[in-house]
Design an enzyme around this catalytic site. Structure first.
Site, mmCIF file in Angstrom:
data_model
loop_
_atom_site.group_PDB
_atom_site.id
_atom_site.type_symbol
_atom_site.label_atom_id
_atom_site.label_comp_id
_atom_site.label_asym_id
_atom_site.label_seq_id
_atom_site.Cartn_x
_atom_site.Cartn_y
_atom_site.Cartn_z
ATOM 1 C CG HIS A 251 -4.881 -2.606 8.734
ATOM 2 N ND1 HIS A 251 -4.800 -2.070 10.000
ATOM 3 C CD2 HIS A 251 -3.606 -2.631 8.264
ATOM 4 C CE1 HIS A 251 -3.538 -1.800 10.284
ATOM 5 N NE2 HIS A 251 -2.803 -2.123 9.251
ATOM 6 N NE ARG A 254 -2.527 1.778 10.206
ATOM 7 C CZ ARG A 254 -2.004 2.745 10.940
ATOM 8 N NH1 ARG A 254 -2.757 3.762 11.331
ATOM 9 N NH2 ARG A 254 -0.733 2.729 11.286
ATOM 10 C CG HIS A 277 3.856 3.508 10.377
ATOM 11 N ND1 HIS A 277 3.730 3.547 8.998
ATOM 12 C CD2 HIS A 277 2.910 2.634 10.804
ATOM 13 C CE1 HIS A 277 2.753 2.741 8.619
ATOM 14 N NE2 HIS A 277 2.249 2.178 9.703
ATOM 15 C CE1 TYR A 286 -0.673 1.781 3.255
ATOM 16 C CE2 TYR A 286 1.024 2.583 4.742
ATOM 17 C CZ TYR A 286 -0.147 1.896 4.527
ATOM 18 O OH TYR A 286 -0.797 1.309 5.582
#
Length: 311
Positions: A251, A254, A277, A286
């Site tokens: 992750h 990612r 998403h 983010y």
């Protein structure tokens, strides 16, 4: 309904009507069973004698309070609360309870932690440390390049078949949460690594390779489809060579994928689609990482910027 039979109906609803992933179903089932067990313990009754109409908002709060006392993380509290809310909403809509005690119940707020990321130069160095003089080494490089180049989830990578890969167009088809399909492009480094791996992939097949394994894009050394724990170990191994980030998991790649795109001007909605998403709110975490990046750049580059000591 008795002996948690209503929970069984809710689980089937998640699996069939909501097409929820196995991990989501498992989490819901665990959370709701924990809550129902708590109710039975408080009322000193057996599960077979549980009357769902006795559940009220106070009981839910008592349960959440007990979890807080056991030092459960805020993210865990929020998830468990959401599980119970969904279950009671289902029960109310199906006519199994006369009122919904979780209606208007406020969810515990989650801690907003910035995602852990790795710098582009560190990731480039990591790729260079992977030895590719064997089929398994070429596989590892292809996996790392594809994870970072596409930002796909671990479960999505494990489930890839060779037919999902389009090397000519440099794109891959993945099936995300809720079996939602999306197409993700990838770059030249990933394309080269994949071509080199596929040329040697037949050497990984053997007597243990089954029909599903033959369709799998990535194989273990024994010729089986790769599994999550193997990928996690590989990522941790290679990341530990080049960086000190506390979390060394797929992750992180990612998170790095999304953050680096945002740092270089990609729109948040484009990143949302690439990550798969369903909700834009999941992608907006983010933006906090990139704001910190922009602030650091500003402090370094601008002659009139404030210094950390002045804050």
């Amino acid at each position: 309904m008795s002996d948690f039979l209503l929970l069984g109906r809710f689980i089937r609803y998640l699996e069939i009507e909501r097409n929820a992933s196995s991990k989501t179903v498992e989490a819901y089932q665990c959370d709701i069973r924990q809550f129902l067990d708590f109710c039975c313990m408080e009322w000193e009754i057996r599960p077979v004698d549980l009357d769902y109409n006795r559940i009220d908002r106070l009981m839910i709060r008592l349960w959440l309070g007990s979890l807080m006392s056991s030092k459960a993380a805020k993210s865990t509290l929020a998830r468990k609360s959401a599980s119970v809310r969904s279950f009671l909403k289902f029960a109310y809509k199906r006519g199994q309870i006369l009122h919904n005690p979780a209606h208007m119940l406020m969810n515990p707020k989650k801690e907003h932690r910035l995602p852990k990321t790795v710098r582009p130069d560190e990731l480039g160095l990591m790729m260079e440390t992977i030895e590719t003089d064997s089929p398994s080494g070429k596989r590892d490089l292809a996996i790392m390049e594809l994870l970072y180049s596409t930002g796909m989830r671990l479960s999505e990578l494990v489930g890839l078949n060779t037919s999902d890969l389009d090397l000519n167009r440099k794109r891959v088809k993945v099936f995300g949460k809720g079996a939602r399909e999306r197409i993700i492009p990838f770059g030249d480094p990933a394309s080269t690594a994949l071509r080199n791996y596929l040329a040697d992939r037949p050497q990984l097949t053997g007597s243990k390779t089954g029909e599903d394994d033959r369709n799998a894009l990535f194989l273990t050394d024994s010729g089986k489809r790769v599994y999550p724990r193997l990928i996690q170990r590989k990522v941790s191994l290679y990341l530990s060579r080049v960086c000190e980030v506390s979390q060394k998991s797929p992750h992180v790649l990612r998170h790095s994928f999304a953050t680096h795109l945002l740092d270089r001007g990609a729109g948040i909605r484009v990143i949302k689609e690439l990550l798969g998403h369903a909700d834009l709110a999941a992608t907006q975490i983010y933006t906090g990482t990139s704001v910190e990046h922009l602030r650091n750049v500003y402090r370094t580059a601008h002659p009139r910027a404030d210094t950390p000591d002045s804050e």
